[in-house]
Scaffold this active site. Structure first.
Site, mmCIF file in Angstrom:
data_model
loop_
_atom_site.group_PDB
_atom_site.id
_atom_site.type_symbol
_atom_site.label_atom_id
_atom_site.label_comp_id
_atom_site.label_asym_id
_atom_site.label_seq_id
_atom_site.Cartn_x
_atom_site.Cartn_y
_atom_site.Cartn_z
ATOM 1 N N GLY A 28 -9.729 4.194 -5.566
ATOM 2 C CA GLY A 28 -8.427 3.552 -5.784
ATOM 3 C C GLY A 28 -7.309 4.152 -4.945
ATOM 4 O O GLY A 28 -7.512 4.537 -3.784
ATOM 5 N N VAL A 29 -6.151 4.286 -5.575
ATOM 6 C CA VAL A 29 -4.977 4.782 -4.852
ATOM 7 C C VAL A 29 -5.177 6.249 -4.447
ATOM 8 O O VAL A 29 -4.727 6.682 -3.377
ATOM 9 C CB VAL A 29 -3.687 4.536 -5.677
ATOM 10 N N ASP A 30 -5.880 6.997 -5.267
ATOM 11 C CA ASP A 30 -6.177 8.416 -4.989
ATOM 12 C C ASP A 30 -6.972 8.530 -3.675
ATOM 13 O O ASP A 30 -6.616 9.326 -2.776
ATOM 14 C CB ASP A 30 -6.989 8.962 -6.167
ATOM 15 N N ASP A 39 0.887 -1.160 0.000
ATOM 16 C CA ASP A 39 0.000 0.000 0.000
ATOM 17 C C ASP A 39 0.930 1.217 0.000
ATOM 18 O O ASP A 39 1.695 1.424 0.949
ATOM 19 C CB ASP A 39 -0.849 -0.045 1.283
HETATM 20 N N1 AR6 Z 1 -1.333 1.574 -2.992
HETATM 21 C C1 AR6 Z 1 -0.771 1.278 -4.184
HETATM 22 N N2 AR6 Z 1 -1.487 1.000 -5.294
HETATM 23 C C2 AR6 Z 1 -2.832 0.999 -5.181
HETATM 24 C C3 AR6 Z 1 -3.513 1.292 -3.977
HETATM 25 C C4 AR6 Z 1 -2.703 1.595 -2.845
HETATM 26 N N3 AR6 Z 1 -3.229 1.895 -1.654
HETATM 27 N N4 AR6 Z 1 -4.865 1.209 -4.212
HETATM 28 C C5 AR6 Z 1 -5.004 0.869 -5.514
HETATM 29 N N5 AR6 Z 1 -3.795 0.725 -6.095
HETATM 30 P P1 AR6 Z 1 -6.554 3.358 -9.743
HETATM 31 P P2 AR6 Z 1 -6.210 4.796 -12.311
HETATM 32 C C6 AR6 Z 1 -3.431 0.370 -7.487
HETATM 33 O O1 AR6 Z 1 -7.890 2.888 -10.116
HETATM 34 O O2 AR6 Z 1 -6.467 3.546 -13.063
HETATM 35 C C7 AR6 Z 1 -9.302 7.297 -9.043
HETATM 36 O O3 AR6 Z 1 -10.664 7.331 -8.697
HETATM 37 C C8 AR6 Z 1 -4.426 -0.421 -8.323
HETATM 38 O O4 AR6 Z 1 -4.311 -1.811 -8.051
HETATM 39 O O5 AR6 Z 1 -6.319 3.846 -8.367
HETATM 40 O O6 AR6 Z 1 -5.040 5.655 -12.694
HETATM 41 C C9 AR6 Z 1 -8.777 8.669 -9.492
HETATM 42 O O7 AR6 Z 1 -9.410 9.725 -8.791
HETATM 43 C C10 AR6 Z 1 -3.954 -0.089 -9.734
HETATM 44 O O8 AR6 Z 1 -2.910 -0.970 -10.127
HETATM 45 O O9 AR6 Z 1 -6.041 4.577 -10.707
HETATM 46 C C11 AR6 Z 1 -9.109 8.685 -10.947
HETATM 47 O O10 AR6 Z 1 -10.430 9.115 -11.178
HETATM 48 C C12 AR6 Z 1 -3.340 1.304 -9.600
HETATM 49 O O11 AR6 Z 1 -3.277 1.575 -8.203
HETATM 50 C C13 AR6 Z 1 -8.947 7.244 -11.378
HETATM 51 O O12 AR6 Z 1 -9.146 6.469 -10.185
HETATM 52 C C14 AR6 Z 1 -4.134 2.401 -10.278
HETATM 53 O O13 AR6 Z 1 -5.532 2.188 -10.075
HETATM 54 C C15 AR6 Z 1 -7.559 6.956 -11.889
HETATM 55 O O14 AR6 Z 1 -7.540 5.650 -12.388
#
Ligand code: AR6
Length: 168
Positions: A32-34, A10
């Site tokens: 997600g990560v955001d 994480d």
């Molecule tokens: N630590 C590391 N990686 C993570 C975590 C974490 N805590 N949580 C998720 N991931 P995503 P995107 C990974 O969907 O595709 C948001 O709503 C996850 O497994 O977070 O760039 C933003 O506000 C994946 O591999 O980001 C935008 O609207 C990676 O992070 C949109 O999502 C990216 O997944 C951006 O979409």
């Protein structure tokens, strides 16, 4: 010459100079990560992001890390995958490149990247990993900072892809 590490973690728990956020153009948070980064950093992050006023796809902006162990957060916006017809490859390259440039300008020694665009934005994971490795390898060969780049993979599939890329 900097080094590259691949871990499964994480990203909000990492004790590095900067973590990268896979944000959206509003910079006002999301899932997600955001979502995880905003939740862990606390409400002051949203205040600073509001003042920035957004970020176009492919660009990057830097903020304080607030309650995170990381000193800085570099927010970048990856492309939404639309079948590869909307410049997604160049936009993902720009997201990595512009994040690294900000890191260099702020003397960031260690930085952790999530797998930008490979979650809800739907970018194919293998091509995204190829782009990430290529841009990071080129950048750390040519520049003084960052000295250590960590790819912080969250899902098993990305972790396996990145481990294989590190060796090969
Ligand atoms: N630590 C590391 N990686 C993570 C975590 C974490 N805590 N949580 C998720 N991931 P995503 P995107 C990974 O969907 O595709 C948001 O709503 C996850 O497994 O977070 O760039 C933003 O506000 C994946 O591999 O980001 C935008 O609207 C990676 O992070 C949109 O999502 C990216 O997944 C951006 O979409």
């Amino acid at each position: 010459m900097g080094t590259i590490e691949v871990i499964q973690a994480d990203i909000t728990t990492l004790n590095v100079d900067a973590i990268v956020n896979a944000a959206n153009e509003s910079l006002l948070g999301g899932g997600g990560v955001d979502g995880a980064i905003h939740a862990a950093a606390g409400p002051e992050l949203l205040e600073e992001c509001r003042k920035i006023g957004g970020c176009p796809t492919g660009e990057a902006r830097i903020t304080n890390g607030y309650k995170l162990p990381a000193k800085h957060i570099i927010h970048t916006v990856g492309p939404i995958w639309r079948g590869g017809y909307k410049d997604e490859i160049d936009l993902l390259r720009n997201a990595y490149q512009n994040s690294l440039k900000l890191a260099l300008n702020h003397n960031v020694e260690s930085i952790a990247f999530p797998n930008i665009s490979t979650g809800v934005y739907g970018f194919p994971k293998k091509s995204a990993a190829e782009i990430a490795f290529r841009i990071v390898r080129e950048f750390i060969c040519k520049n003084r900072y960052p000295k250590k780049v960590i790819f912080a993979c969250f899902d098993e599939e990305n972790y396996d892809i990145y481990k294989a890329k590190l060796i090969g």
